[in-house]
Design an enzyme around this catalytic site. Sequence first.
Site, mmCIF file in Angstrom:
data_model
loop_
_atom_site.group_PDB
_atom_site.id
_atom_site.type_symbol
_atom_site.label_atom_id
_atom_site.label_comp_id
_atom_site.label_asym_id
_atom_site.label_seq_id
_atom_site.Cartn_x
_atom_site.Cartn_y
_atom_site.Cartn_z
ATOM 1 N N CYS A 22 -6.640 -8.974 -0.659
ATOM 2 C CA CYS A 22 -7.656 -8.242 -0.318
ATOM 3 C C CYS A 22 -9.126 -9.032 -0.096
ATOM 4 O O CYS A 22 -9.304 -9.893 0.499
ATOM 5 C CB CYS A 22 -7.809 -6.844 -0.985
ATOM 6 S SG CYS A 22 -9.054 -5.700 -0.228
ATOM 7 N N HIS A 69 -2.320 -4.432 -1.384
ATOM 8 C CA HIS A 69 -2.523 -4.906 -2.957
ATOM 9 C C HIS A 69 -0.978 -4.653 -3.286
ATOM 10 O O HIS A 69 -0.494 -3.656 -3.956
ATOM 11 C CB HIS A 69 -3.297 -3.830 -3.508
ATOM 12 C CG HIS A 69 -4.790 -3.849 -3.358
ATOM 13 N ND1 HIS A 69 -5.525 -4.661 -4.117
ATOM 14 C CD2 HIS A 69 -5.693 -3.384 -2.251
ATOM 15 C CE1 HIS A 69 -6.644 -4.750 -3.612
ATOM 16 N NE2 HIS A 69 -6.931 -3.737 -2.447
ATOM 17 N N GLU A 118 -0.108 -5.804 -5.950
ATOM 18 C CA GLU A 118 -0.283 -5.920 -7.424
ATOM 19 C C GLU A 118 -0.090 -4.388 -7.781
ATOM 20 O O GLU A 118 0.253 -3.940 -9.100
ATOM 21 C CB GLU A 118 -1.212 -6.640 -7.955
ATOM 22 C CG GLU A 118 -2.731 -5.961 -7.886
ATOM 23 C CD GLU A 118 -3.328 -5.831 -6.501
ATOM 24 O OE1 GLU A 118 -4.532 -5.273 -6.214
ATOM 25 O OE2 GLU A 118 -2.759 -6.442 -5.596
#
Length: 295
Positions: A136, A266, A268
């Site tokens: 991002c 994202h 993660e």
Amino acid sequence: VYPTRAGTTETVAPISWDKRSIAVCRHKVARPKAVIPVFPGTNCEYDTAQACLRAGIEPEIIVIRNLSTDLLAQSAQALEKAIRSAQMVVLPGGFSGGDEPDGSGKFIASFLRSPALSDAVHDLLKNRDGLMLGICNGFQALVKLGLVPYGEIRDMDENCPTLTYNLIGRHQSRYVTTRVASVNSPWMLQSNVGDLHAIPISHGEGRFVAPQNVLDQLIANGQVATQYVDAQGVPSMDIDVNPNGSLCAIEGIFSPDGRVFGKMGHSERYGAFVGQNIPGDKHQPLLESGAAYFK
């Protein structure tokens, strides 16, 4: 389904890649270390650190302090030292510098362009078999630095790719489906072309744009890593599929050697109790692949 040239239905297969050719690292370590720089406005460092720990990577968070020139200089020295002792750098998401002036990622890019930090990053990537990942806001910085798609920090001009404002003109925050279009990277050692993942996105400037000749070269080189796709795995410009209007539905790209990977989604942000009402595979094993590269 391979990446589609902008404005056409023609598809182009990525170059073939033998994973064994990138699965050997000269500098083996039992538990690789990832430096996670935290800039004013970064807000994904804890999610990123937890994802590193789950993958068998030791995270080191370095907070960039900018209240004075002395603190900024000390932060630069601390980050340089950390990079030179690490195997990877992960730039997390957020809104560095409040995404000002006129665009995101500029504070990170200007900070990393300092000679000492540029040398540390180039040494990591070119001499020490290191890896770099930007998610991002981190992806935005990698693009502005030139680390993707060129693999080095360099001057940029109007002919270079960039990430700009979403076509809808506002922030988008939801899940998307992405498809692995190329495994031309150590970050994809545990993925295969065609894998689909349900990934959360949260950004206002995620539209990947580039001149047509640059897009063609990225596709031909296998540097288009991931794309926004529908439920059948087909790339699309439909806003329900491609939330920012990225050309060729590009969600992530590699550097030429695959050591640097930038993506908007994202990856993660996953866990056993996250997004249970959202269908699809939410675990994209990027960090696990990065860890495996060094073992």
